[in-house]
Motif scaffolding. Structure first.
Motif, short mmCIF file in Angstrom:
data_model
loop_
_atom_site.label_atom_id
_atom_site.label_comp_id
_atom_site.label_asym_id
_atom_site.label_seq_id
_atom_site.Cartn_x
_atom_site.Cartn_y
_atom_site.Cartn_z
N CYS A 7 -2.94 21.36 59.19
CA CYS A 7 -2.47 22.60 59.80
C CYS A 7 -2.62 22.56 61.32
N PHE A 8 -3.81 22.14 61.78
CA PHE A 8 -4.04 22.06 63.22
C PHE A 8 -3.15 21.00 63.87
N GLY A 9 -3.06 19.86 63.20
CA GLY A 9 -2.22 18.79 63.73
C GLY A 9 -0.75 19.17 63.75
N GLY A 10 -0.30 19.84 62.68
CA GLY A 10 1.09 20.28 62.62
C GLY A 10 1.42 21.30 63.69
N ALA A 11 0.49 22.22 63.94
CA ALA A 11 0.70 23.23 64.98
C ALA A 11 0.83 22.59 66.35
N ALA A 12 -0.03 21.61 66.62
CA ALA A 12 0.05 20.89 67.90
C ALA A 12 1.38 20.17 68.02
N GLY A 13 1.84 19.57 66.91
CA GLY A 13 3.11 18.87 66.91
C GLY A 13 4.28 19.79 67.18
N VAL A 14 4.24 21.00 66.61
CA VAL A 14 5.31 21.97 66.84
C VAL A 14 5.37 22.37 68.32
N LEU A 15 4.22 22.62 68.92
CA LEU A 15 4.18 23.02 70.33
C LEU A 15 4.77 21.95 71.23
N VAL A 16 4.47 20.69 70.93
CA VAL A 16 4.97 19.58 71.74
C VAL A 16 6.45 19.31 71.48
N GLY A 17 6.86 19.39 70.22
CA GLY A 17 8.20 18.95 69.85
C GLY A 17 9.29 19.99 69.82
N HIS A 18 8.94 21.29 69.85
CA HIS A 18 9.97 22.32 69.67
C HIS A 18 11.07 22.30 70.75
N PRO A 19 10.75 22.09 72.03
CA PRO A 19 11.82 22.01 73.03
C PRO A 19 12.87 20.95 72.70
N PHE A 20 12.41 19.78 72.23
CA PHE A 20 13.34 18.71 71.85
C PHE A 20 14.18 19.14 70.64
N ASP A 21 13.57 19.89 69.74
CA ASP A 21 14.28 20.36 68.55
C ASP A 21 15.36 21.36 68.93
N THR A 22 15.06 22.23 69.88
CA THR A 22 16.05 23.20 70.35
C THR A 22 17.27 22.49 70.94
N VAL A 23 17.01 21.47 71.74
CA VAL A 23 18.11 20.68 72.32
C VAL A 23 18.91 19.99 71.22
N LYS A 24 18.22 19.44 70.24
CA LYS A 24 18.89 18.76 69.13
C LYS A 24 19.85 19.70 68.41
N VAL A 25 19.37 20.90 68.09
CA VAL A 25 20.20 21.86 67.36
C VAL A 25 21.40 22.30 68.20
N ARG A 26 21.17 22.57 69.48
CA ARG A 26 22.28 22.99 70.36
C ARG A 26 23.38 21.92 70.41
N LEU A 27 22.97 20.66 70.50
CA LEU A 27 23.95 19.57 70.57
C LEU A 27 24.66 19.37 69.23
N GLN A 28 23.94 19.58 68.14
CA GLN A 28 24.53 19.37 66.82
C GLN A 28 25.63 20.38 66.49
N VAL A 29 25.45 21.63 66.91
CA VAL A 29 26.37 22.68 66.46
C VAL A 29 27.32 23.19 67.54
N GLN A 30 27.25 22.65 68.76
CA GLN A 30 28.16 23.13 69.79
C GLN A 30 29.61 22.75 69.44
N PRO A 31 30.59 23.61 69.80
CA PRO A 31 31.99 23.33 69.47
C PRO A 31 32.51 22.10 70.18
N VAL A 32 33.24 21.27 69.46
CA VAL A 32 33.73 20.01 70.04
C VAL A 32 34.84 20.25 71.05
N ASP A 33 35.64 21.32 70.86
CA ASP A 33 36.74 21.58 71.77
C ASP A 33 36.28 22.16 73.10
N LYS A 34 35.17 22.91 73.09
CA LYS A 34 34.63 23.46 74.32
C LYS A 34 33.11 23.23 74.36
#
Length: 292
Positions: A7-34
């Protein structure tokens, strides 16, 4: 103790990795035409400039909220499966990890649904003028009221397709690497070895499952704006390949791999230090495991 350490290790991992995850999701679902972003760095830069640093942490409440339950399931199932299989081998580690990954999807899918919806909310705005969801919990309640149980579990099949081999590959890779590196309790540089093994195992598991993650993100965002684009998993695959080619399955991969190593390294460091404090320096490295 493994549960608390996870639990402690996972929480630390989320804090470090969430910004990268946000970028990943934005790139995955952005419209290809715009497209809004030209790549990983441009996406990071745009979010910080337009939405402040806090924009990178949108939706973090959801993974934090579900972290305890997810870790309990993963560690419990993995440990019980290994005891059932009796012999500690890389192959059995794979099967135990796959079982854990499959069962925790019951919690993981709704958590990631809320995370994805929150991450895509208020794009380009420092302070969203009109928020659909106030929090991750409010997001799930909102979806449940509109779509019922089926809506809350949107993307369950693709989550299962991703998590089952993903956790299997993770535990298998971690076991093989720690054996190869000689991660015995009395070996030199035990913590750096565990960090390296965990980071590389995380990268390996994401490479195996990334195409499924792209489809999962798209299906979980589908219908959020009132327009339903995909009728099924295969329809999403066909439309995505038809419009963007097979490279669509690498969208956001750079951000994901950049995230995978430090997240797993942070998780392993936290788990190791916690177990050292609770059990003593010699016993700690023997019993710790980590999630993705």
């Amino acid at each position: 103790m493994d549960f608390l350490a996870g639990c402690f290790g996972g929480a630390a991992g989320v804090l470090v990795g969430h910004p990268f995850d946000t970028v990943k999701v934005r790139l995955q679902v952005q419209p290809v035409d715009k497209p809004l972003y030209r790549g990983t760095y441009h996406c990071f830069q745009s979010i910080i400039r337009q939405e402040s640093v806090l924009g990178l942490y949108k939706g973090i409440g959801s993974p934090m909220m579900g972290l305890t339950v997810i870790n309990a399931i993963v560690f419990g199932v993995h440990g019980n499966t290994m005891r059932f299989l009796e012999e500690d081998t890389p192959t059995n580690q794979f099967f135990a990890g796959a079982a854990a990954g499959a069962i925790q999807c019951v919690v993981c899918c709704p958590v990631e649904l809320a995370k994805t919806r929150m991450q895509m909310q208020g794009i380009g705005e420092k302070k969203a003028s009109r928020k659909t969801y106030r929090s991750s919990l409010d997001c799930l309640v909102h979806i449940y009221r509109q779509e019922g149980v089926r809506g809350v579990n949107r993307g369950m099949v693709t989550t299962l397709i991703r998590e089952t081999p993903g956790f299997g590959a993770y535990f298998w890779s971690y076991d093989v690497l720690t054996r190869s590196l000689g991660c015995e309790p009395d070996s030199r540089f035990i913590i750096p070895k565990l960090l390296f093994a965990g980071g590389m195992a995380g990268i390996a598991s994401w490479i195996v499952t990334y195409p499924a993650d792209v489809i999962k993100s798209r299906l979980q965002m589908d219908g959020a704006g009132g327009v339903q684009r995909y009728s099924s998993i295969m329809d999403c695959v066909r439309q995505s390949i038809g419009k963007e080619g097979y490279m669509v399955f690498t969208r956001g991969l750079t951000s994901t791999l950049l995230r995978a190593f430090p997240v797993n390294a942070t998780t392993f460091a936290t788990v190791t230090l916690f177990l050292m404090y609770v059990r003593g320096a010699e016993e700690a490295p023997q019993n710790q495991q980590s999630g993705l």
